[in-house]
Write an enzyme that holds these catalytic residues in place. Structure first.
Site, PDB file in Angstrom:
ATOM      1  N   LYS A 100      -9.957   2.278 -16.401  1.00 21.90           N
ATOM      2  CA  LYS A 100     -10.518   0.951 -16.098  1.00 21.90           C
ATOM      3  C   LYS A 100     -10.865   0.190 -17.379  1.00 21.90           C
ATOM      4  O   LYS A 100     -10.756  -1.030 -17.431  1.00 21.90           O
ATOM      5  CB  LYS A 100     -11.741   1.090 -15.200  1.00 21.90           C
ATOM      6  CG  LYS A 100     -11.424   1.616 -13.787  1.00 21.90           C
ATOM      7  CD  LYS A 100     -10.461   0.705 -13.042  1.00 21.90           C
ATOM      8  CE  LYS A 100     -10.402   1.032 -11.548  1.00 21.90           C
ATOM      9  NZ  LYS A 100      -9.453   0.144 -10.822  1.00 21.90           N
ATOM     10  N   TYR A 115     -11.311   7.944 -14.981  1.00 13.71           N
ATOM     11  CA  TYR A 115     -11.475   6.660 -14.288  1.00 13.71           C
ATOM     12  C   TYR A 115     -11.949   5.594 -15.268  1.00 13.71           C
ATOM     13  O   TYR A 115     -11.403   4.491 -15.327  1.00 13.71           O
ATOM     14  CB  TYR A 115     -12.475   6.837 -13.144  1.00 13.71           C
ATOM     15  CG  TYR A 115     -12.592   5.653 -12.213  1.00 13.71           C
ATOM     16  CD1 TYR A 115     -11.605   5.400 -11.259  1.00 13.71           C
ATOM     17  CD2 TYR A 115     -13.687   4.805 -12.267  1.00 13.71           C
ATOM     18  CE1 TYR A 115     -11.715   4.330 -10.391  1.00 13.71           C
ATOM     19  CE2 TYR A 115     -13.803   3.730 -11.402  1.00 13.71           C
ATOM     20  CZ  TYR A 115     -12.821   3.500 -10.464  1.00 13.71           C
ATOM     21  OH  TYR A 115     -12.930   2.436  -9.608  1.00 13.71           O
ATOM     22  N   THR A 151     -16.724   1.507   0.387  1.00 11.14           N
ATOM     23  CA  THR A 151     -15.336   1.734   0.811  1.00 11.14           C
ATOM     24  C   THR A 151     -15.092   3.234   0.881  1.00 11.14           C
ATOM     25  O   THR A 151     -15.932   4.041   0.483  1.00 11.14           O
ATOM     26  CB  THR A 151     -14.327   1.158  -0.198  1.00 11.14           C
ATOM     27  OG1 THR A 151     -14.392   1.926  -1.419  1.00 11.14           O
ATOM     28  CG2 THR A 151     -14.619  -0.290  -0.524  1.00 11.14           C
ATOM     29  N   ASN A 190      -5.060  -4.316  -7.149  1.00 10.05           N
ATOM     30  CA  ASN A 190      -6.251  -3.699  -6.568  1.00 10.05           C
ATOM     31  C   ASN A 190      -6.093  -2.206  -6.333  1.00 10.05           C
ATOM     32  O   ASN A 190      -7.079  -1.469  -6.342  1.00 10.05           O
ATOM     33  CB  ASN A 190      -6.563  -4.418  -5.241  1.00 10.05           C
ATOM     34  CG  ASN A 190      -7.535  -3.650  -4.383  1.00 10.05           C
ATOM     35  OD1 ASN A 190      -8.714  -3.547  -4.710  1.00 10.05           O
ATOM     36  ND2 ASN A 190      -7.044  -3.075  -3.292  1.00 10.05           N
ATOM     37  N   ASP A 231       0.865  -1.185   0.000  1.00 10.16           N
ATOM     38  CA  ASP A 231       0.000   0.000   0.000  1.00 10.16           C
ATOM     39  C   ASP A 231       0.899   1.231   0.000  1.00 10.16           C
ATOM     40  O   ASP A 231       2.014   1.192   0.515  1.00 10.16           O
ATOM     41  CB  ASP A 231      -0.924   0.013   1.220  1.00 10.16           C
ATOM     42  CG  ASP A 231      -2.213   0.794   0.959  1.00 10.16           C
ATOM     43  OD1 ASP A 231      -3.287   0.182   0.948  1.00 10.16           O
ATOM     44  OD2 ASP A 231      -2.136   2.032   0.751  1.00 10.16           O
ATOM     45  N   ASP A 276       4.376   2.474  -4.279  1.00 12.10           N
ATOM     46  CA  ASP A 276       3.652   3.288  -5.256  1.00 12.10           C
ATOM     47  C   ASP A 276       3.584   2.431  -6.517  1.00 12.10           C
ATOM     48  O   ASP A 276       4.611   2.181  -7.159  1.00 12.10           O
ATOM     49  CB  ASP A 276       4.432   4.590  -5.507  1.00 12.10           C
ATOM     50  CG  ASP A 276       3.852   5.394  -6.678  1.00 12.10           C
ATOM     51  OD1 ASP A 276       2.815   4.979  -7.238  1.00 12.10           O
ATOM     52  OD2 ASP A 276       4.459   6.425  -7.032  1.00 12.10           O
ATOM     53  N   VAL A 277       2.386   1.969  -6.880  1.00 11.61           N
ATOM     54  CA  VAL A 277       2.273   1.010  -7.989  1.00 11.61           C
ATOM     55  C   VAL A 277       2.677   1.607  -9.336  1.00 11.61           C
ATOM     56  O   VAL A 277       2.970   0.879 -10.281  1.00 11.61           O
ATOM     57  CB  VAL A 277       0.846   0.405  -8.110  1.00 11.61           C
ATOM     58  CG1 VAL A 277       0.538  -0.484  -6.915  1.00 11.61           C
ATOM     59  CG2 VAL A 277      -0.216   1.482  -8.311  1.00 11.61           C
TER      60      VAL A 277
END
Lengths: 268, 269
Positions: free
Chosen positions: A172, A168, A205, A99, A46, A72-73
């Protein structure tokens, strides 16, 4: 690709080595807990290390085989470091759950370039870097537990249909087709790696980021729920159950596919 | 594990292939089974196997295209087990013939089993499930040929029936959701599966069919049964109106690797 060897009497992902990005909260935390309960060795990454540590603290209640890492992805050096650590500790990787993601977005005409780039970097480039790192780490090697490796990319219903969240949705939607292309590539090369996307609808969430005091937010939320045939949002565990299915050998014939968990949102 | 503990499931076409694998898997997970098939002996064999291993199962002759057949099946489930929680509309037929030589009667036979059968099943199952006041899950077995013909000729009626089944699924899911019924309705679209339905293929056709699956093999029935189990169980509590494609990558894209390579600067000549 191996035929299924499913033992329903045992834990469903027993001894699988699993990386979950964004494991510090929401879907990522629920998935970390569920997979660990089913016998997985879970590595939680994370960008918020304290959140990741909190998840690992919860996992330690029933397993010692867990660890966490700040990541940091969108940074490929972080992926190199993560894979090096996992391979040196466990010797192999079975499952990657891409994720981590962010939700800032808005309509096209109001979207600033820097916001667009941040969403694409984290949600799409981050997923690409993860898929690439995992394929390079797993390659044509056969896992010691003889089952296929699985990469699960968390897309969204907004990766299937439009919906007023331009960056977004673009990110996605990219994840949906990145998944299919990488799945076809792995299958063609004879790699024992399945890659699928998962498409949650609204989930309870922090990303939903609803201010319960703000009447405008409440109205927007009610309007959204009214469009979901089941009339509610999902709890993180309901998404985690889909991830468990894709991570386990029960989904041995699924690759390049889309698992939609949206209460009927895209069925309409 | 008992992922379907005390659930009652009706599985059509349960005597062979995907249906038989599903019955066995469901029984292992604690469900009570009503195994139906047009071939009663085949259904009885599966039910006997389940009982031999300590499970509960009853076999029944069932022509899914018959309305009265469905009413008998649902009342049998009600009388034997007291309720119905899960319906797997699995029975199906595939007749390979060119469109121009397909009679209206041939067309109607395929539609009768694959689409009318599923429709009556969904309708009657919803009624039974509402009477039970327990949550329900209906799983319709469609096909990737309900998304595209997949380049296979001579399957017009099959493709049309499976495409119809996908949208029947979504419409039923929407209706159940909007009305607040605790019933989820989903479809599974398998690619090629190693079952009797493929026995009509020649060795060469079979090899070609395997080759078109990126993973290099057709599915085993249990590959599909595992997805049905997920949709049948409470684990999929937020999944409704969905289409699960379980096809070894067939619909994901290029397979053979003989597509044109593109250089970083753009398409090569």
């Amino acid at each position: 690709m191996n035929k299924p060897k499913v033992d329903h009497l045992s834990k469903r992902v027993k001894d699988k080595v699993v990386i979950i990005t964004g494991g510090g909260s929401g879907i990522g935390r629920a998935t970390s807990l569920l997979l660990a309960q089913h016998g997985a060795k879970v590595i939680v990454s994370d960008i918020d290390i304290e959140a990741a540590e909190e998840t690992v603290g919860q996992l330690r209640a029933f397993t010692d085989e867990t660890m966490c890492l700040e990541q940091d992805v969108a940074n490929h050096e972080h992926w190199d470091k993560l894979l090096e650590l996992v391979l040196s500790r466990y010797g192999h990787l079975d499952v990657l759950v891409n994720n981590a993601g962010i939700g800032i977005s808005g309509e096209c005409r109001h979207t600033r370039l820097e916001d667009w780039q941040r969403v694409i970097d984290i949600n799409l480039t981050g997923t690409f870097l993860g898929v690439q790192a995992a394929i390079n780490a797993i390659g044509d090697r056969i896992s010691p537990n003889q089952s296929s490796a699985s990469i699960i990319n968390i897309s969204s219903t907004y990766g299937l249909v439009g919906g007023g969240l331009v960056s977004y949705s673009a990110a996605k939607g990219g994840v949906t087709l990145l998944t299919k292309s990488a799945a076809a590539e792995c299958a063609r090369l004879g790699y024992n790696i399945r890659i699928n996307s998962l498409h949650p609808g609204g989930v309870n969430t922090a990303m939903a980021n609803i201010d319960s005091e703000d009447p405008d937010d409440q109205t927007a939320l009610q309007e959204f729920y009214a469009r979901v045939p089941m009339g509610r949002c999902a709890e993180p565990i309901e998404i985690a159950q889909g991830i468990l299915f894709l991570a386990s050998d029960e989904s041995s014939y699924m690759t390049g596919s889309e698992l939609v968990i949206d209460g009927g949102y895209t069925a309409v | 594990m008992s992922r379907l503990l005390d659930k009652v499931a009706v599985v059509t076409g349960g005597g062979s292939g995907i249906g038989a694998a599903t019955c066995r898997l469901f029984a292992n997970q604690g469900a009570k089974l009503l195994v139906t098939d047009i071939d009663l002996a085949a259904a009885q064999t599966i039910a006997d196997q389940i009982k031999g291993q300590g499970g509960e199962a009853v076999a029944m002759h069932h022509d899914v295209s018959s309305e009265s057949g469905w009413i008998s099946v649902m009342s049998c489930a009600q009388q034997t087990f007291g309720k119905v929680n899960i319906l797997v509309n699995n029975a199906g037929v595939c007749v390979q013939q060119d469109l121009i030589s397909t009679s209206l009667q041939d067309w109607r036979k395929t539609m009768g089993v694959n689409l009318d059968g599923a429709f009556i099943g969904v309708r009657e199952a919803i009624k039974s499930m509402l009477a039970n006041k327990e949550s329900g899950s209906i799983i319709n077995i469609a096909s990737v040929n309900g998304l595209s013909s997949g380049g296979i000729e001579g399957c017009a009626s099959y493709c049309a029936s499976k495409a119809g089944l996908r949208l029947l699924t979504k419409s039923a899911a929407l209706e159940c959701g909007r009305k607040g019924y605790p019933i989820r309705v989903n479809a599974i679209c398998p690619g090629g599966v190693n079952t009797a339905m493929n026995q009509m293929l020649s060795k060469e056709e079979l090899a070609a069919k395997e080759k078109c699956h990126p993973v290099g093999r057709m599915a085993e029935p249990v590959d599909i049964a595992n997805s049905i189990l997920f949709l049948a169980s409470e684990e999929s509590s937020f999944v409704t109106g969905a289409d699960f494609i379980v096809d070894g990558g067939v619909t994901a894209g290029f397979v053979s690797g003989d597509y044109p390579e593109m250089s970083a600067g753009g398409a090569s000549e």
